[in-house]
Design an enzyme around this catalytic site. Structure first.
Site, mmCIF file in Angstrom:
data_model
loop_
_atom_site.group_PDB
_atom_site.id
_atom_site.type_symbol
_atom_site.label_atom_id
_atom_site.label_comp_id
_atom_site.label_asym_id
_atom_site.label_seq_id
_atom_site.Cartn_x
_atom_site.Cartn_y
_atom_site.Cartn_z
ATOM 1 C CB THR A 64 -52.524 46.847 17.261
ATOM 2 O OG1 THR A 64 -51.223 47.362 17.561
ATOM 3 C CG2 THR A 64 -52.757 45.576 18.048
ATOM 4 C CG PHE A 94 -53.812 41.681 26.870
ATOM 5 C CD1 PHE A 94 -52.529 41.376 26.427
ATOM 6 C CD2 PHE A 94 -54.121 43.009 27.150
ATOM 7 C CE1 PHE A 94 -51.561 42.363 26.270
ATOM 8 C CE2 PHE A 94 -53.159 44.012 26.996
ATOM 9 C CZ PHE A 94 -51.880 43.679 26.562
ATOM 10 C CG ASN A 148 -51.667 41.560 15.808
ATOM 11 O OD1 ASN A 148 -50.808 40.699 15.939
ATOM 12 N ND2 ASN A 148 -51.707 42.637 16.574
ATOM 13 N NE ARG A 177 -49.990 43.886 13.575
ATOM 14 C CZ ARG A 177 -49.306 44.575 14.459
ATOM 15 N NH1 ARG A 177 -49.438 45.900 14.520
ATOM 16 N NH2 ARG A 177 -48.492 43.968 15.296
ATOM 17 C CE LYS A 199 -48.089 39.101 17.364
ATOM 18 N NZ LYS A 199 -49.131 39.977 17.943
ATOM 19 C CD GLU A 204 -38.897 43.211 20.968
ATOM 20 O OE1 GLU A 204 -39.818 43.672 21.657
ATOM 21 O OE2 GLU A 204 -38.862 43.352 19.725
ATOM 22 C CE1 TYR A 249 -45.872 40.068 22.822
ATOM 23 C CE2 TYR A 249 -45.441 37.724 22.966
ATOM 24 C CZ TYR A 249 -45.692 38.852 22.217
ATOM 25 O OH TYR A 249 -45.774 38.763 20.851
ATOM 26 N NE ARG A 259 -44.076 50.525 16.240
ATOM 27 C CZ ARG A 259 -44.656 49.524 16.909
ATOM 28 N NH1 ARG A 259 -44.101 48.335 16.943
ATOM 29 N NH2 ARG A 259 -45.793 49.702 17.536
ATOM 30 C CG HIS A 308 -43.613 41.578 18.173
ATOM 31 N ND1 HIS A 308 -44.069 42.440 19.141
ATOM 32 C CD2 HIS A 308 -42.249 41.667 18.196
ATOM 33 C CE1 HIS A 308 -43.027 43.015 19.717
ATOM 34 N NE2 HIS A 308 -41.906 42.558 19.171
#
Length: 140
Positions: free
Chosen positions: A93, A59, A114, A104, A11, A128, A51, A87, A117
């Protein structure tokens, strides 16, 4: 155990702090191969489509703004049970709740910023990946 692919985004908070190499090292140390990678500036339309599952959440607007605020690195990762493995490597998260050594825990600044993704299922990974990569863009 099946080899599968998953999708990852580093990100804007990660690219702004030049963390691509450090995050990639954690990914590779976990046994995942980066078979596709590109740095892009996500458009508003791309972020809204990506998203859209969160469209009704309060949000959503803030998330779209954040994801378009700077460059991101989109990736295709491959390995044994890649979705679950990535993951696990990402961590919770909320970085305060993430396990030691996870991406993270090590790099995230907040729940919103964070760092990464990752796809939540093999089905979503395929969707995706297709949004950001063509067939010829990914190593075999």
């Amino acid at each position: 155990m099946a080899t599968e692919r998953t999708f990852s985004i580093l990100k804007p908070d990660a690219t702004k702090r030049n963390l691509t190499g450090a995050v990639n090292a954690v990914i590779e140390e976990a046994g995942l191969r980066i078979v596709g990678q590109r740095r892009i500036q996500m458009s508003r339309a791309q972020a809204e489509k990506f998203y859209e599952v969160h469209k009704e959440r309060p949000f959503f607007g803030e998330l779209v703004e954040f994801m378009t605020s700077g460059p991101v690195v989109v990736q295709v990762l491959e390995g044994e049970n890649a979705v679950a493995k990535y993951r696990e490597v990402m961590g919770a998260t909320n970085p305060a709740q993430a396990a030691e050594g996870t991406i993270r825990k090590r790099f995230a600044q907040s729940v919103g910023e964070n760092t990464v993704h990752g796809s939540d299922s093999a089905e979503n990974a395929a969707i995706e990946i297709a949004q950001f990569f063509g067939e010829g863009d990914i190593a075999g």
